[in-house]
Design a protein around this motif. Structure first.
Motif, short mmCIF file in Angstrom:
data_model
loop_
_atom_site.label_atom_id
_atom_site.label_comp_id
_atom_site.label_asym_id
_atom_site.label_seq_id
_atom_site.Cartn_x
_atom_site.Cartn_y
_atom_site.Cartn_z
N LEU A 1 38.83 -15.10 -43.38
CA LEU A 1 39.75 -15.36 -44.48
C LEU A 1 39.06 -14.95 -45.78
N PRO A 2 39.18 -13.69 -46.20
CA PRO A 2 38.51 -13.24 -47.43
C PRO A 2 39.00 -14.04 -48.63
N ALA A 3 38.08 -14.65 -49.35
CA ALA A 3 38.44 -15.55 -50.45
C ALA A 3 39.28 -14.85 -51.51
N ASP A 4 38.84 -13.67 -51.94
CA ASP A 4 39.57 -12.96 -53.00
C ASP A 4 41.00 -12.64 -52.56
N TYR A 5 41.13 -12.22 -51.30
CA TYR A 5 42.47 -11.87 -50.79
C TYR A 5 43.39 -13.09 -50.83
#
Length: 359
Positions: free
Chosen positions: A317-321
């Protein structure tokens, strides 16, 4: 929604419904040929589910359609042999190409053309040959076939009482950011997840180009009344003696940085169904809490026989995304639903925003 009966190696059958936008794999999942030994799938329906609660409190679904109306391009003996077996007779094809032998042709059937010099007429009536730049069939060309001809049609597919649904799955084409599968945190969070459903556009949608657009509950083209009231209806279903199903989200279409699919899909999707059913059974130690739901813990999905699965990237779960996604989801719900958004869903929105902010 598709309706599928899934029988485990122990002989126990489970019924699952799944809602994906058009051209996102409902028919392929409904007619899945499992790659894991001992598993069996039978199709109840591939596109529409009518549901109501039975006297025992369980949710039952029927397929109101007499047949299948599937997207032709990409359908082949490799991707969906059961669909191919279904439309070998008594079937209608729209906007596909035709060979000089009188057979159908579309993109995805290249390997099934025995005579590479066969003459082909494209969907516009023009001469066409393998290798031409223009498509032979319209990208949204279709086949229509009687459901009773499906080799794995379920014996109860026309049952008046329907089949009991244990899980509802939402999903779409999400090329980045979204893990292979997650279980929602409860009924309200499941409704919220369905309301936020997004998918990359396909030829089955009116929007062109590879844009990720909102398709709440996979019902955007068919939403017949106020969406806030629609969500209210879902919320109201969780009352005694109703036993609401668990809700999941899947994404078969995540891609690597190089643009290649991270998951093989098709028959290997039984591996995800296996995990879902084990979660339904309450098996411990196979899930991990995240900001968006419960994802499989490492080693909890059977990957026997698969190679080159980048687990970390597939489940990440990419934080920025997700922080950007959370802002966009709030804007969508405020713009499109506004004051009609049920408080229960607004609470889910705010709670998920806080969890994502902590990533």
């Amino acid at each position: 929604m598709l309706i599928m009966g899934v029988t485990r190696p122990n002989g126990k059958e489970h019924f699952i419904a799944a809602a994906f936008p058009s051209a996102c794999g409902k028919t392929n999942l409904a007619m899945l040929e499992p790659t894991l030994p001992g598993w069996k799938v039978r199709c109840v329906g591939d596109d529409i589910a009518w549901m109501k609660f039975g006297e025992d409190g369980r949710l039952y679904a029927i397929n109101p359609e007499a047949g299948f109306f599937g997207v032709a391009p990409g359908t082949s003996n490799k991707t969906n042999p059961m669909a191919v077996g279904t439309f070998q007779k008594n079937s209608i094809f729209t906007n596909v190409a035709e060979t000089s032998e009188g057979r159908y042709y579309w993109e995805g059937l290249e390997d099934e053309i025995k005579d590479k010099n066969v003459e082909i007429t494209d969907w516009l009536g023009n001469p066409w040959k393998l290798g031409d730049a223009t498509p032979a069939a319209h990208p949204n060309s279709r086949f229509a076939a009687p459901a009773k001809q499906c080799p794995i049609i379920h014996p109860d597919w026309e049952s008046n009482s329907g089949v009991p649904i244990e899980a509802i799955i939402f999903g779409g084409r999400r090329p980045e950011g979204v893990p292979l599968v997650f279980e929602t945190l409860g009924w309200h969070h499941g409704i919220f997840t369905g309301a936020c459903l997004k998918s990359e556009t396909t030829a089955a949608a009116e929007h062109k180009g590879k844009n990720v657009m909102h398709d709440p509950m996979a019902m955007r083209p068919f939403m017949g009344y106020n969406f806030g009231k629609y969500l209210d209806h879902w919320i109201s279903l969780e009352k005694a003696p109703h036993k609401v199903p668990k809700i999941y989200h899947v994404n078969w279409f995540r891609k690597s940085k190089e643009g290649k699919f991270l998951w093989p899909g098709y028959g290997d999707n039984i591996r995800v169904i296996d995990w879902i059913i084990r979660r339904l059974d309450g098996e411990e130690g196979i899930g991990m809490d995240t900001a968006v739901g419960v994802v499989p813990s490492r080693g909890s999905i059977n990957l026997d026989g698969l190679s080159d699965i980048n687990w970390d990237e597939l489940m990440s779960l990419p934080a920025d995304y997700w922080k950007q996604d959370a802002k966009e989801v709030r804007k969508f719900l405020e713009d499109q639903v506004g004051s009609d958004l049920p408080n229960e869903i607004r609470e889910q929105l705010e709670a998920q925003e806080k969890r994502i902010e902590a990533l």
